[in-house]
Write a protein that holds these residues in place. Sequence first.
Motif, PDB file in Angstrom:
ATOM      1  N   ASP A   1       1.615  -1.355  -0.038  1.00  0.00           N
ATOM      2  CA  ASP A   1      -0.164   0.011  -0.004  1.00  0.00           C
ATOM      3  C   ASP A   1       0.623   1.479  -0.192  1.00  0.00           C
ATOM      4  O   ASP A   1       0.346   2.388   0.473  1.00  0.00           O
ATOM      5  CB  ASP A   1      -0.889   0.071   1.402  1.00  0.00           C
ATOM      6  N   GLY A   2       2.485   1.316   0.098  1.00  0.00           N
ATOM      7  CA  GLY A   2       3.364   2.361  -0.249  1.00  0.00           C
ATOM      8  C   GLY A   2       4.018   2.498   1.328  1.00  0.00           C
ATOM      9  O   GLY A   2       4.358   3.483   0.748  1.00  0.00           O
ATOM     10  N   ARG A   3       3.325   1.850   2.158  1.00  0.00           N
ATOM     11  CA  ARG A   3       3.784   2.929   3.744  1.00  0.00           C
ATOM     12  C   ARG A   3       6.040   2.042   3.491  1.00  0.00           C
ATOM     13  O   ARG A   3       5.956   1.406   3.098  1.00  0.00           O
ATOM     14  CB  ARG A   3       3.275   1.854   4.948  1.00  0.00           C
ATOM     15  N   LEU A   4       6.616   2.986   4.028  1.00  0.00           N
ATOM     16  CA  LEU A   4       7.574   3.229   4.132  1.00  0.00           C
ATOM     17  C   LEU A   4       8.553   2.144   5.320  1.00  0.00           C
ATOM     18  O   LEU A   4       7.511   2.380   6.206  1.00  0.00           O
ATOM     19  CB  LEU A   4       8.608   4.185   4.303  1.00  0.00           C
ATOM     20  N   CYS A   5       8.470   0.814   5.761  1.00  0.00           N
ATOM     21  CA  CYS A   5       9.214   0.136   7.022  1.00  0.00           C
ATOM     22  C   CYS A   5      10.776   1.236   7.176  1.00  0.00           C
ATOM     23  O   CYS A   5      11.644   0.199   6.437  1.00  0.00           O
ATOM     24  CB  CYS A   5       9.125  -1.112   6.104  1.00  0.00           C
ATOM     25  N   LEU A   6      10.680   1.628   8.137  1.00  0.00           N
ATOM     26  CA  LEU A   6      12.072   1.857   8.722  1.00  0.00           C
ATOM     27  C   LEU A   6      12.004   2.149   9.890  1.00  0.00           C
ATOM     28  O   LEU A   6      11.914   1.551  10.713  1.00  0.00           O
ATOM     29  CB  LEU A   6      11.568   3.873   8.737  1.00  0.00           C
ATOM     30  N   GLU A   7      13.509   0.994  10.423  1.00  0.00           N
ATOM     31  CA  GLU A   7      14.096   0.527  10.990  1.00  0.00           C
ATOM     32  C   GLU A   7      14.817   1.701  12.098  1.00  0.00           C
ATOM     33  O   GLU A   7      15.414   2.531  11.504  1.00  0.00           O
ATOM     34  CB  GLU A   7      14.971  -0.665  11.099  1.00  0.00           C
ATOM     35  N   LYS A   8      14.259   1.929  13.688  1.00  0.00           N
ATOM     36  CA  LYS A   8      14.724   3.421  14.482  1.00  0.00           C
ATOM     37  C   LYS A   8      14.995   2.284  15.515  1.00  0.00           C
ATOM     38  O   LYS A   8      14.420   1.852  15.799  1.00  0.00           O
ATOM     39  CB  LYS A   8      13.751   4.172  14.637  1.00  0.00           C
ATOM     40  N   ASN A   9      16.251   2.012  15.993  1.00  0.00           N
ATOM     41  CA  ASN A   9      16.794   1.514  17.047  1.00  0.00           C
ATOM     42  C   ASN A   9      15.785   0.431  17.674  1.00  0.00           C
ATOM     43  O   ASN A   9      15.164  -0.109  18.344  1.00  0.00           O
ATOM     44  CB  ASN A   9      15.568   2.546  18.575  1.00  0.00           C
ATOM     45  N   LYS A  10      15.969  -0.772  16.324  1.00  0.00           N
ATOM     46  CA  LYS A  10      15.932  -1.856  16.444  1.00  0.00           C
ATOM     47  C   LYS A  10      14.166  -2.398  16.353  1.00  0.00           C
ATOM     48  O   LYS A  10      13.228  -3.457  15.955  1.00  0.00           O
ATOM     49  CB  LYS A  10      16.076  -2.697  17.225  1.00  0.00           C
ATOM     50  N   GLU A  11      13.578  -0.596  15.958  1.00  0.00           N
ATOM     51  CA  GLU A  11      11.673  -1.298  16.100  1.00  0.00           C
ATOM     52  C   GLU A  11      11.571  -0.345  14.653  1.00  0.00           C
ATOM     53  O   GLU A  11      12.029  -0.092  13.943  1.00  0.00           O
ATOM     54  CB  GLU A  11      11.103   0.060  17.254  1.00  0.00           C
ATOM     55  N   ILE A  12      10.600  -1.210  13.871  1.00  0.00           N
ATOM     56  CA  ILE A  12       9.860  -1.481  12.574  1.00  0.00           C
ATOM     57  C   ILE A  12       8.918  -0.119  12.751  1.00  0.00           C
ATOM     58  O   ILE A  12       8.104  -0.136  13.332  1.00  0.00           O
ATOM     59  CB  ILE A  12       9.613  -2.490  11.963  1.00  0.00           C
ATOM     60  N   LEU A  13       9.129   1.209  11.670  1.00  0.00           N
ATOM     61  CA  LEU A  13       8.113   2.253  11.235  1.00  0.00           C
ATOM     62  C   LEU A  13       7.308   1.500  10.799  1.00  0.00           C
ATOM     63  O   LEU A  13       8.455   1.971   9.835  1.00  0.00           O
ATOM     64  CB  LEU A  13       8.792   3.370  12.053  1.00  0.00           C
ATOM     65  N   GLU A  14       6.054   2.118  10.281  1.00  0.00           N
ATOM     66  CA  GLU A  14       5.750   2.179   9.159  1.00  0.00           C
ATOM     67  C   GLU A  14       4.757   3.228   8.905  1.00  0.00           C
ATOM     68  O   GLU A  14       3.952   3.932  10.253  1.00  0.00           O
ATOM     69  CB  GLU A  14       4.667   0.805   9.074  1.00  0.00           C
ATOM     70  N   LEU A  15       5.539   3.933   7.852  1.00  0.00           N
ATOM     71  CA  LEU A  15       5.052   5.511   7.742  1.00  0.00           C
ATOM     72  C   LEU A  15       4.394   5.684   6.167  1.00  0.00           C
ATOM     73  O   LEU A  15       5.164   4.988   5.111  1.00  0.00           O
ATOM     74  CB  LEU A  15       6.706   6.043   8.125  1.00  0.00           C
ATOM     75  N   GLY A  16       3.646   6.280   6.350  1.00  0.00           N
ATOM     76  CA  GLY A  16       2.865   7.346   5.461  1.00  0.00           C
ATOM     77  C   GLY A  16       3.539   8.518   4.429  1.00  0.00           C
ATOM     78  O   GLY A  16       4.221   9.039   5.240  1.00  0.00           O
ATOM     79  N   PHE A  17       3.046   8.791   3.813  1.00  0.00           N
ATOM     80  CA  PHE A  17       3.497   9.665   3.303  1.00  0.00           C
ATOM     81  C   PHE A  17       3.271  11.106   3.823  1.00  0.00           C
ATOM     82  O   PHE A  17       2.056  10.883   4.218  1.00  0.00           O
ATOM     83  CB  PHE A  17       2.574   9.901   2.073  1.00  0.00           C
ATOM     84  N   GLY A  18       4.554  11.348   3.598  1.00  0.00           N
ATOM     85  CA  GLY A  18       4.965  13.292   4.697  1.00  0.00           C
ATOM     86  C   GLY A  18       4.898  13.017   5.931  1.00  0.00           C
ATOM     87  O   GLY A  18       5.148  13.907   6.860  1.00  0.00           O
ATOM     88  N   GLU A  19       4.947  11.616   6.839  1.00  0.00           N
ATOM     89  CA  GLU A  19       5.355  11.374   7.774  1.00  0.00           C
ATOM     90  C   GLU A  19       6.875  11.519   8.042  1.00  0.00           C
ATOM     91  O   GLU A  19       7.189  10.838   9.402  1.00  0.00           O
ATOM     92  CB  GLU A  19       4.603  10.410   8.546  1.00  0.00           C
ATOM     93  N   VAL A  20       7.631  11.117   7.343  1.00  0.00           N
ATOM     94  CA  VAL A  20       8.902  11.108   7.308  1.00  0.00           C
ATOM     95  C   VAL A  20       9.748  11.626   6.667  1.00  0.00           C
ATOM     96  O   VAL A  20       9.049  12.281   5.454  1.00  0.00           O
ATOM     97  CB  VAL A  20       9.620   9.594   7.554  1.00  0.00           C
ATOM     98  N   GLU A  21      11.086  12.496   6.981  1.00  0.00           N
ATOM     99  CA  GLU A  21      11.826  13.724   6.136  1.00  0.00           C
ATOM    100  C   GLU A  21      13.509  12.740   5.647  1.00  0.00           C
ATOM    101  O   GLU A  21      14.056  12.584   6.493  1.00  0.00           O
ATOM    102  CB  GLU A  21      11.658  15.133   6.426  1.00  0.00           C
ATOM    103  N   PHE A  22      13.736  12.710   4.847  1.00  0.00           N
ATOM    104  CA  PHE A  22      15.034  12.276   4.506  1.00  0.00           C
ATOM    105  C   PHE A  22      15.655  13.363   4.629  1.00  0.00           C
ATOM    106  O   PHE A  22      15.989  14.767   4.336  1.00  0.00           O
ATOM    107  CB  PHE A  22      15.690  11.810   2.962  1.00  0.00           C
ATOM    108  N   VAL A  23      17.167  13.180   5.204  1.00  0.00           N
ATOM    109  CA  VAL A  23      17.674  14.501   5.684  1.00  0.00           C
ATOM    110  C   VAL A  23      18.967  14.273   4.511  1.00  0.00           C
ATOM    111  O   VAL A  23      19.897  13.004   4.721  1.00  0.00           O
ATOM    112  CB  VAL A  23      18.147  14.117   7.189  1.00  0.00           C
ATOM    113  N   PHE A  24      19.495  15.471   4.969  1.00  0.00           N
ATOM    114  CA  PHE A  24      20.778  15.005   3.678  1.00  0.00           C
ATOM    115  C   PHE A  24      21.836  16.104   4.617  1.00  0.00           C
ATOM    116  O   PHE A  24      21.906  17.421   5.271  1.00  0.00           O
ATOM    117  CB  PHE A  24      20.419  15.642   2.561  1.00  0.00           C
ATOM    118  N   THR A  25      23.380  15.628   4.199  1.00  0.00           N
ATOM    119  CA  THR A  25      23.953  16.728   4.430  1.00  0.00           C
ATOM    120  C   THR A  25      25.100  16.932   3.635  1.00  0.00           C
ATOM    121  O   THR A  25      25.019  16.045   2.848  1.00  0.00           O
ATOM    122  CB  THR A  25      24.741  16.117   5.772  1.00  0.00           C
ATOM    123  N   ARG A  26      25.687  18.438   3.331  1.00  0.00           N
ATOM    124  CA  ARG A  26      26.906  18.486   1.837  1.00  0.00           C
ATOM    125  C   ARG A  26      27.419  18.409   2.771  1.00  0.00           C
ATOM    126  O   ARG A  26      28.225  18.679   3.726  1.00  0.00           O
ATOM    127  CB  ARG A  26      26.503  19.959   1.395  1.00  0.00           C
TER     128      ARG A  26
END
Length: 246
Positions: free
Chosen positions: A221-246
């Motif tokens: 259904d498009g949800r992103l499974c993101l592991e954080k501290n050994k826990e899997i978060l199921e995230l929808g659109f707009g719920e997480v931001e990718f962080v970039f470093t230059r």
Amino acid sequence: MIGFPFHVLNTVDSTNNYAMARVSEGPVTAGSTWFAMEQTAGKGQRGKQWRSEPGENIMLSTVLQPALGLHQQFMLSVAVALGAFDFFCKYAGDESRIKWSNDIYWRDRKAGGILIENVLRGSVWQYAIVGVGLNINTPRFPDELQNPVSLRQITGREWDTIELAQDLCRHLDKRYQQLSPDTYPAMLTDYKSHLYRMEEPALYRINGEVFQGVIRDVLPDGRLCLEKNKEILELGFGEVEFVFTR
């Protein structure tokens, strides 16, 4: 077929707006595509603007009539993302990626994005307006933009944007014609095989908190499974931001 007919507009506020207006006027042939030499108010995801100098880049929208239910919207997103990826990879090489949910990346830099807007009649998915913007000939971007890249910067040459836009339509159509509930599992697997940051530790932000996480999966259904501290978060659109470093 996507790209038949193919219309070239000199100036328009937004190709998605233009396509939406044609749909509101009456029936539109599925596959009808509008390419703009210039957009005065190009639309990106979550209300962002897509800016481009006249004639430099690909800005187009196509009208589709998906034979899918509303609960299957991410299936279309996957097919369109794969088509745009196939196209960009052909010219930019195998460092191209799809950033969840449907941006086109080269290395850590954004080459383009996709915006899908829907026209519903009751519970029926009547039309999908698929907008694709890709950086093609921009030689230099404003410093305030975070991480853009153009095909010209990657390859060192200029391109015919109309010719490339028509080739993009062919790649989109190939993936779209393959799309069905039966083929979707294989397409989703293909999508994940090209996903930016898949199985790689990287920085993310949720509700202002920056942390290191790892993308483990994308659900049907498009949800992103993101592991954080050994826990899997199921995230929808707009719920997480990718962080970039230059």
